[in-house]
Design a protein around this motif. Structure first.
Motif, PDB file in Angstrom:
ATOM      1  N   VAL A 188       0.357  -1.352   0.482  1.00 39.13           N
ATOM      2  CA  VAL A 188      -0.039   0.094   0.103  1.00 39.13           C
ATOM      3  C   VAL A 188       1.142   1.379   0.098  1.00 39.13           C
ATOM      4  N   VAL A 189       0.641   1.751  -0.684  1.00 39.34           N
ATOM      5  CA  VAL A 189       0.750   3.420  -0.981  1.00 39.34           C
ATOM      6  C   VAL A 189      -0.177   4.558  -0.607  1.00 39.34           C
ATOM      7  N   PHE A 190       0.212   5.120   0.493  1.00 37.97           N
ATOM      8  CA  PHE A 190      -0.347   5.721   1.731  1.00 37.97           C
ATOM      9  C   PHE A 190      -0.194   7.783   0.431  1.00 37.97           C
ATOM     10  N   LEU A 191      -1.702   8.010  -0.683  1.00 36.91           N
ATOM     11  CA  LEU A 191      -0.596   9.717  -1.109  1.00 36.91           C
ATOM     12  C   LEU A 191      -1.092  10.147  -0.395  1.00 36.91           C
ATOM     13  N   ASP A 192      -1.814  10.526   0.227  1.00 37.79           N
ATOM     14  CA  ASP A 192      -1.783  11.814   1.044  1.00 37.79           C
ATOM     15  C   ASP A 192      -1.450  11.691   2.815  1.00 37.79           C
ATOM     16  N   THR A 193      -0.656  11.289   3.201  1.00 39.74           N
ATOM     17  CA  THR A 193       0.073  11.523   4.212  1.00 39.74           C
ATOM     18  C   THR A 193       0.768  12.793   4.778  1.00 39.74           C
ATOM     19  N   HIS A 194       0.013  13.438   5.527  1.00 35.02           N
ATOM     20  CA  HIS A 194       0.625  14.525   5.817  1.00 35.02           C
ATOM     21  C   HIS A 194       1.736  15.289   7.173  1.00 35.02           C
ATOM     22  N   PHE A 195       2.569  15.650   7.475  1.00 33.82           N
ATOM     23  CA  PHE A 195       3.594  15.540   8.285  1.00 33.82           C
ATOM     24  C   PHE A 195       3.149  15.303   9.662  1.00 33.82           C
ATOM     25  N   TYR A 196       1.792  15.982  10.054  1.00 33.28           N
ATOM     26  CA  TYR A 196       1.134  16.604  11.222  1.00 33.28           C
ATOM     27  C   TYR A 196       0.418  14.514  11.131  1.00 33.28           C
ATOM     28  N   HIS A 197       0.478  14.070  10.225  1.00 37.31           N
ATOM     29  CA  HIS A 197       0.451  12.425  11.608  1.00 37.31           C
ATOM     30  C   HIS A 197       1.270  11.817  10.420  1.00 37.31           C
ATOM     31  N   LEU A 198       2.708  11.923  10.483  1.00 38.53           N
ATOM     32  CA  LEU A 198       3.970  11.258  10.648  1.00 38.53           C
ATOM     33  C   LEU A 198       3.915  10.256  11.446  1.00 38.53           C
ATOM     34  N   GLY A 199       4.111  10.660  12.721  1.00 43.51           N
ATOM     35  CA  GLY A 199       3.861   9.485  13.271  1.00 43.51           C
ATOM     36  C   GLY A 199       2.860   8.462  13.308  1.00 43.51           C
ATOM     37  N   ASP A 200       1.493   8.450  13.533  1.00 44.29           N
ATOM     38  CA  ASP A 200       1.048   7.749  13.207  1.00 44.29           C
ATOM     39  C   ASP A 200       1.608   6.472  11.620  1.00 44.29           C
ATOM     40  N   PHE A 201       1.711   7.131  10.666  1.00 43.12           N
ATOM     41  CA  PHE A 201       2.087   6.333   9.425  1.00 43.12           C
ATOM     42  C   PHE A 201       3.010   5.313  10.099  1.00 43.12           C
ATOM     43  N   LEU A 202       3.885   5.598  11.154  1.00 43.49           N
ATOM     44  CA  LEU A 202       5.511   5.405  11.229  1.00 43.49           C
ATOM     45  C   LEU A 202       4.943   4.208  11.667  1.00 43.49           C
ATOM     46  N   VAL A 203       3.753   3.806  12.711  1.00 40.23           N
ATOM     47  CA  VAL A 203       3.953   3.646  13.978  1.00 40.23           C
ATOM     48  C   VAL A 203       2.686   2.220  13.291  1.00 40.23           C
ATOM     49  N   ALA A 204       2.112   2.825  12.493  1.00 35.82           N
ATOM     50  CA  ALA A 204       1.784   1.352  11.084  1.00 35.82           C
ATOM     51  C   ALA A 204       2.230   0.779  10.233  1.00 35.82           C
ATOM     52  N   ALA A 205       3.449   1.637  10.339  1.00 34.78           N
ATOM     53  CA  ALA A 205       4.795   1.002   8.852  1.00 34.78           C
ATOM     54  C   ALA A 205       5.321   0.027   9.477  1.00 34.78           C
ATOM     55  N   ALA A 206       5.415   0.695  11.256  1.00 38.60           N
ATOM     56  CA  ALA A 206       6.348  -0.583  12.136  1.00 38.60           C
ATOM     57  C   ALA A 206       5.998  -2.153  11.809  1.00 38.60           C
ATOM     58  N   GLY A 210       4.095  -4.500   4.184  1.00 41.83           N
ATOM     59  CA  GLY A 210       3.564  -3.074   2.689  1.00 41.83           C
ATOM     60  C   GLY A 210       3.857  -1.704   2.809  1.00 41.83           C
ATOM     61  N   PHE A 211       3.302  -1.093   3.497  1.00 41.88           N
ATOM     62  CA  PHE A 211       2.756  -0.044   4.357  1.00 41.88           C
ATOM     63  C   PHE A 211       4.325   1.540   3.282  1.00 41.88           C
ATOM     64  N   HIS A 212       3.544   1.923   2.244  1.00 42.11           N
ATOM     65  CA  HIS A 212       4.681   3.036   2.591  1.00 42.11           C
ATOM     66  C   HIS A 212       3.516   4.396   2.138  1.00 42.11           C
ATOM     67  N   THR A 213       4.821   5.449   1.931  1.00 46.61           N
ATOM     68  CA  THR A 213       4.210   6.727   2.453  1.00 46.61           C
ATOM     69  C   THR A 213       4.585   7.479   0.658  1.00 46.61           C
ATOM     70  N   LEU A 224      11.021  13.667   5.529  1.00 45.25           N
ATOM     71  CA  LEU A 224      12.114  12.109   4.563  1.00 45.25           C
ATOM     72  C   LEU A 224      12.985  12.050   6.330  1.00 45.25           C
ATOM     73  N   GLU A 225      13.571  12.369   6.614  1.00 47.05           N
ATOM     74  CA  GLU A 225      15.054  11.584   6.931  1.00 47.05           C
ATOM     75  C   GLU A 225      14.337  10.683   8.664  1.00 47.05           C
ATOM     76  N   THR A 226      13.473  11.444   8.922  1.00 50.09           N
ATOM     77  CA  THR A 226      12.675  10.847  10.067  1.00 50.09           C
ATOM     78  C   THR A 226      11.773   9.376   9.080  1.00 50.09           C
ATOM     79  N   VAL A 227      11.339   9.271   8.465  1.00 52.94           N
ATOM     80  CA  VAL A 227      10.638   8.047   7.591  1.00 52.94           C
ATOM     81  C   VAL A 227      12.149   7.086   7.789  1.00 52.94           C
ATOM     82  N   ALA A 228      12.935   7.660   7.053  1.00 51.92           N
ATOM     83  CA  ALA A 228      14.468   6.580   6.612  1.00 51.92           C
ATOM     84  C   ALA A 228      15.069   6.444   7.434  1.00 51.92           C
ATOM     85  N   ALA A 229      15.186   6.871   8.719  1.00 47.67           N
ATOM     86  CA  ALA A 229      15.408   5.754   9.908  1.00 47.67           C
ATOM     87  C   ALA A 229      15.361   5.293  10.681  1.00 47.67           C
TER      88      ALA A 229
END
Length: 277
Positions: A188-206, A210-213, A224-229
């Motif tokens: 899955v690629v989430f096309l509307d991930t806002h940086f305000y909601h990045l923490g929620d994406f990272l928790v789910a993606a962990a 298969g979760f991408h943004t 971007l650096e936070t996602v990479a890390a």
């Protein structure tokens, strides 16, 4: 330098972008929204816009399919993606250094199918048809179609797409739309991930490999650096939503951030090609 001197200086966006090129943009549309002002979204104009921004190929979906007629809209995209289709016929480019009036070589197109989440039974049949036609990804438009993440139709499409091996590109708030795809092994690629909601994406993606943004709305200084890390740069895909948003902003963010050169190349198309191949 005085404020007055600084105010007279032009902002050189392309100088900051340098030699960066995008080999595959994961978020491209053809067509127009009938209820809002905006570009006409013809294939020629979209192709010219991508070329002007050094985007070599786009994963393209049809707004006609999302808003009006799924089958004819999807067939339009399938035709566009064939080698004989010229996305920039009659269009002129805007790449820096291009001769004015020169017709650019058009970008490549990776077809992305669309299903109508308001039609749960027809959606499954359309997924089967798209898979048989060789389409590798399907795009969901929950906001445009007035569908919530908890609707049974969304879970049904998620399961069917996963079973068919189709990548899913989905709009909607990632804090809700991660749920229908959980536990399926879905790509899955989430096309509307806002940086305000990045923490929620990272928790789910962990928990979901298969979760991408898309990078489109990740414009904070360290997103971007936070996602990479946290989960790896392989989870990031450049997306512009051309022609309905400005491709230059995510280009600038990717070019001027702190990712390593190999990570930049992956985000700029390598990851998308891997998912859609």
């Amino acid at each position: 330098m005085t404020i007055k001197e600084g105010a007279g200086m032009a902002f050189d966006a392309w100088g900051l972008i340098g030699g960066l090129e995008v080999t595959l943009d994961v978020d491209v549309l053809v067509g127009a929204y009938p209820d809002r002002d905006g570009p006409d979204g013809t294939p020629g104009s979209v192709g010219a816009l991508l070329t002007a921004h050094r985007i070599r190929a786009g994963a393209v979906a049809s707004l006609r399919a999302a808003l009006f007629d799924v089958r004819t809209g999807n067939d339009e995209v399938l035709t566009l993606a064939r080698p004989s289709g010229d996305a920039t016929e009659g269009a002129t480019g805007g790449v820096p250094g291009r001769v004015p009036g020169e017709v650019p070589a058009g970008p490549g197109w990776a077809p992305v199918g669309v299903v109508d989440l308001r039609d749960p039974l027809g959606g499954g049949r359309e997924l089967d048809r798209l898979a048989e036609a060789g389409v590798r990804a399907v795009r969901l438009f929950p906001d445009e179609q007035g569908v919530e993440a908890g609707f049974p139709s969304v879970r049904q499409v998620a399961r069917r797409a996963a079973a068919l091996g189709l990548a899913v590109l989905t709009g909607g708030d990632v804090r809700r739309f991660w749920q229908p795809f959980a536990g399926l092994g879905a790509t899955v690629v989430f096309l509307d991930t806002h940086f305000y909601h990045l923490g929620d994406f990272l928790v789910a993606a962990a928990e979901e490999p298969g979760f991408h943004t898309s990078t489109r709305l990740l414009n904070s200084p360290d997103a971007l650096e936070t996602v990479a890390a946290e989960v790896g740069a392989e989870r990031l895909l450049y997306g512009s939503r051309a022609p309905h948003y400005e491709p230059l902003v995510p280009l600038l963010r990717l070019a001027t951030g702190g990712l390593k050169p190999d990570e930049v190349a992956a985000v700029a198309g390598g990851n998308a090609r891997r998912l859609l191949s």
